[in-house]
Design a protein around this motif. Structure first.
Motif, mmCIF file in Angstrom:
data_model
loop_
_atom_site.group_PDB
_atom_site.id
_atom_site.type_symbol
_atom_site.label_atom_id
_atom_site.label_comp_id
_atom_site.label_asym_id
_atom_site.label_seq_id
_atom_site.Cartn_x
_atom_site.Cartn_y
_atom_site.Cartn_z
ATOM 1 N N LEU A 62 -5.162 20.347 -7.819
ATOM 2 C CA LEU A 62 -5.792 19.030 -7.770
ATOM 3 C C LEU A 62 -7.155 19.184 -7.115
ATOM 4 C CD1 LEU A 62 -2.840 16.783 -6.597
ATOM 5 C CD2 LEU A 62 -4.121 16.518 -8.698
ATOM 6 N N ASP A 63 -8.173 19.430 -7.898
ATOM 7 C CA ASP A 63 -9.509 19.627 -7.339
ATOM 8 C C ASP A 63 -9.974 18.368 -6.626
ATOM 9 O OD1 ASP A 63 -9.696 22.217 -8.226
ATOM 10 O OD2 ASP A 63 -10.604 21.650 -10.138
ATOM 11 N N GLY A 64 -10.357 18.547 -5.368
ATOM 12 C CA GLY A 64 -10.886 17.441 -4.582
ATOM 13 C C GLY A 64 -9.828 16.523 -4.011
ATOM 14 N N MET A 65 -8.567 16.776 -4.296
ATOM 15 C CA MET A 65 -7.498 15.910 -3.806
ATOM 16 C C MET A 65 -6.443 16.722 -3.080
ATOM 17 S SD MET A 65 -7.077 13.235 -6.932
ATOM 18 C CE MET A 65 -6.082 12.116 -5.990
ATOM 19 N N ASP A 66 -6.859 17.817 -2.465
ATOM 20 C CA ASP A 66 -5.917 18.697 -1.787
ATOM 21 C C ASP A 66 -5.291 18.047 -0.559
ATOM 22 O OD1 ASP A 66 -6.398 20.648 -3.671
ATOM 23 O OD2 ASP A 66 -8.063 21.493 -2.523
ATOM 24 N N ASP A 67 -6.039 17.172 0.104
ATOM 25 C CA ASP A 67 -5.532 16.569 1.339
ATOM 26 C C ASP A 67 -5.369 15.070 1.178
ATOM 27 O OD1 ASP A 67 -4.688 16.120 3.891
ATOM 28 O OD2 ASP A 67 -6.685 16.225 4.773
ATOM 29 N N LEU A 68 -4.213 14.667 0.694
ATOM 30 C CA LEU A 68 -3.929 13.237 0.542
ATOM 31 C C LEU A 68 -3.231 12.675 1.767
ATOM 32 C CD1 LEU A 68 -2.840 13.076 -3.189
ATOM 33 C CD2 LEU A 68 -4.946 12.210 -2.182
ATOM 34 N N GLN A 69 -3.065 13.478 2.816
ATOM 35 C CA GLN A 69 -2.419 13.002 4.035
ATOM 36 C C GLN A 69 -3.195 11.865 4.674
ATOM 37 O OE1 GLN A 69 0.549 13.807 5.009
ATOM 38 N NE2 GLN A 69 0.767 15.265 3.343
ATOM 39 N N MET A 70 -4.496 11.809 4.443
ATOM 40 C CA MET A 70 -5.312 10.798 5.096
ATOM 41 C C MET A 70 -4.942 9.379 4.653
ATOM 42 S SD MET A 70 -8.894 11.370 3.210
ATOM 43 C CE MET A 70 -9.042 11.361 1.447
ATOM 44 N N VAL A 71 -4.283 9.228 3.520
ATOM 45 C CA VAL A 71 -3.928 7.898 3.048
ATOM 46 C C VAL A 71 -2.442 7.574 3.250
ATOM 47 C CG1 VAL A 71 -5.795 7.774 1.365
ATOM 48 C CG2 VAL A 71 -3.589 8.722 0.679
ATOM 49 N N ASP A 72 -1.711 8.485 3.838
ATOM 50 C CA ASP A 72 -0.275 8.283 4.030
ATOM 51 C C ASP A 72 -0.022 7.348 5.213
ATOM 52 O OD1 ASP A 72 2.465 8.502 3.956
ATOM 53 O OD2 ASP A 72 2.510 10.452 4.945
ATOM 54 N N ASN A 73 0.713 6.274 4.983
ATOM 55 C CA ASN A 73 1.026 5.337 6.070
ATOM 56 C C ASN A 73 2.522 5.304 6.382
ATOM 57 O OD1 ASN A 73 1.962 3.868 3.869
ATOM 58 N ND2 ASN A 73 0.985 1.959 4.454
ATOM 59 N N GLN B 291 0.832 -1.200 0.000
ATOM 60 C CA GLN B 291 0.000 0.000 0.000
ATOM 61 C C GLN B 291 0.869 1.253 0.000
ATOM 62 O OE1 GLN B 291 -2.986 0.342 3.050
ATOM 63 N NE2 GLN B 291 -3.315 2.493 2.620
ATOM 64 N N HIS B 292 1.915 1.260 0.820
ATOM 65 C CA HIS B 292 2.815 2.417 0.883
ATOM 66 C C HIS B 292 3.463 2.670 -0.479
ATOM 67 C CE1 HIS B 292 5.505 5.347 2.643
ATOM 68 N NE2 HIS B 292 6.505 4.740 2.050
ATOM 69 N N ARG B 293 3.921 1.611 -1.105
ATOM 70 C CA ARG B 293 4.565 1.739 -2.420
ATOM 71 C C ARG B 293 3.583 2.276 -3.452
ATOM 72 N NH1 ARG B 293 9.709 0.771 -4.709
ATOM 73 N NH2 ARG B 293 9.342 1.356 -6.856
ATOM 74 N N TYR B 294 2.379 1.735 -3.428
ATOM 75 C CA TYR B 294 1.356 2.176 -4.362
ATOM 76 C C TYR B 294 1.029 3.658 -4.152
ATOM 77 C CZ TYR B 294 -3.100 2.621 -6.749
ATOM 78 O OH TYR B 294 -4.102 3.050 -7.563
ATOM 79 N N LEU B 295 0.813 4.037 -2.900
ATOM 80 C CA LEU B 295 0.478 5.435 -2.594
ATOM 81 C C LEU B 295 1.606 6.373 -2.990
ATOM 82 C CD1 LEU B 295 -1.132 4.954 0.925
ATOM 83 C CD2 LEU B 295 -2.327 5.449 -1.220
ATOM 84 N N THR B 296 2.833 5.972 -2.687
ATOM 85 C CA THR B 296 3.987 6.809 -3.011
ATOM 86 C C THR B 296 4.151 6.940 -4.520
ATOM 87 O OG1 THR B 296 5.091 6.132 -0.982
ATOM 88 C CG2 THR B 296 6.485 7.080 -2.702
ATOM 89 N N ASP B 297 4.110 5.812 -5.212
ATOM 90 C CA ASP B 297 4.326 5.832 -6.661
ATOM 91 C C ASP B 297 3.231 6.573 -7.408
ATOM 92 O OD1 ASP B 297 6.624 4.420 -6.286
ATOM 93 O OD2 ASP B 297 5.903 2.547 -7.139
ATOM 94 N N ASN B 298 2.023 6.503 -6.919
ATOM 95 C CA ASN B 298 0.916 7.107 -7.654
ATOM 96 C C ASN B 298 0.551 8.496 -7.135
ATOM 97 O OD1 ASN B 298 -0.060 5.034 -9.665
ATOM 98 N ND2 ASN B 298 0.180 3.849 -7.814
ATOM 99 N N PHE B 299 0.120 8.585 -5.897
ATOM 100 C CA PHE B 299 -0.400 9.852 -5.397
ATOM 101 C C PHE B 299 0.692 10.854 -5.063
ATOM 102 C CE2 PHE B 299 -3.794 6.802 -4.443
ATOM 103 C CZ PHE B 299 -4.782 7.368 -5.225
ATOM 104 N N LYS B 300 1.737 10.430 -4.392
ATOM 105 C CA LYS B 300 2.806 11.358 -4.007
ATOM 106 C C LYS B 300 3.500 11.897 -5.250
ATOM 107 C CE LYS B 300 5.771 13.109 -0.912
ATOM 108 N NZ LYS B 300 5.954 14.455 -1.379
ATOM 109 N N THR B 301 3.817 11.029 -6.181
ATOM 110 C CA THR B 301 4.469 11.442 -7.418
ATOM 111 C C THR B 301 3.578 12.404 -8.200
ATOM 112 O OG1 THR B 301 5.630 9.337 -7.512
ATOM 113 C CG2 THR B 301 5.547 10.613 -9.543
#
Length: 162
Positions: free
Chosen positions: A73-84, A51-61
């Protein structure tokens, strides 16, 4: 419609080598049984790593790229909620649970209960570690991404040594 959307037929053979690739990861998720032992800990650790790899590779990048290009990024301003990341540090960081287990395995007279004690003391301030005074000496709980899981550390050392 499949023929019309088939990229290998649409593009010449010279350009087909430039086609992108989509990879899928089939994740079964966390294991949470009435009694969770070393095997469940390892499966859950692997699941969190994926999950961490997926989140990092996709959302963080993606968010970094959008920020560089000054795009919103409309509607995706706070991606901290998925950061593990904090959970990954607790499980596999320099002073994480896996390191503590390895150290206890090589220590003369090491025990599962001493391993749990050290983990609880070192990580008592972690928001991912459950501080429950009612836990017995060989039990600890972790707030994983999807659920809080209680682990029974009986035979953790023996199974880690295999």
């Amino acid at each position: 419609i499949n023929i019309a959307t088939d990229a290998t037929r649409t593009y010449s053979s010279e350009r087909s080598s430039q086609l992108g690739r989509i990879s899928l990861v089939d994740m079964f998720g966390l294991e949470n049984f009435p009694v969770n032992r070393f095997e469940q800990f390892c499966i859950n650790y692997a699941s969190e790593m994926i999950q961490h790899r997926y989140l990092t590779d996709n959302f963080k990048t993606m968010t970094d790229e959008y920020a560089t290009e000054k795009l919103r990024l409309d509607g995706m301003d706070d991606l901290q909620m998925v950061d593990n990341s904090d959970l990954m540090e607790l499980l596999g960081g320099k002073i994480g649970i896996i390191v503590a287990l390895d150290e206890e395995c090589v220590r003369q007279g090491g025990s599962d209960s001493m391993f749990v004690y050290k983990v609880k003391v070192v990580h008592e301030m972690s928001s991912r570690m459950v501080n429950d005074r009612h836990h017995s000496a060989g039990i600890f709980s972790i707030r994983h991404s999807a659920d809080t899981i209680e682990y029974t550390a009986d035979e953790f050392m023996e199974r880690n040594s295999d």
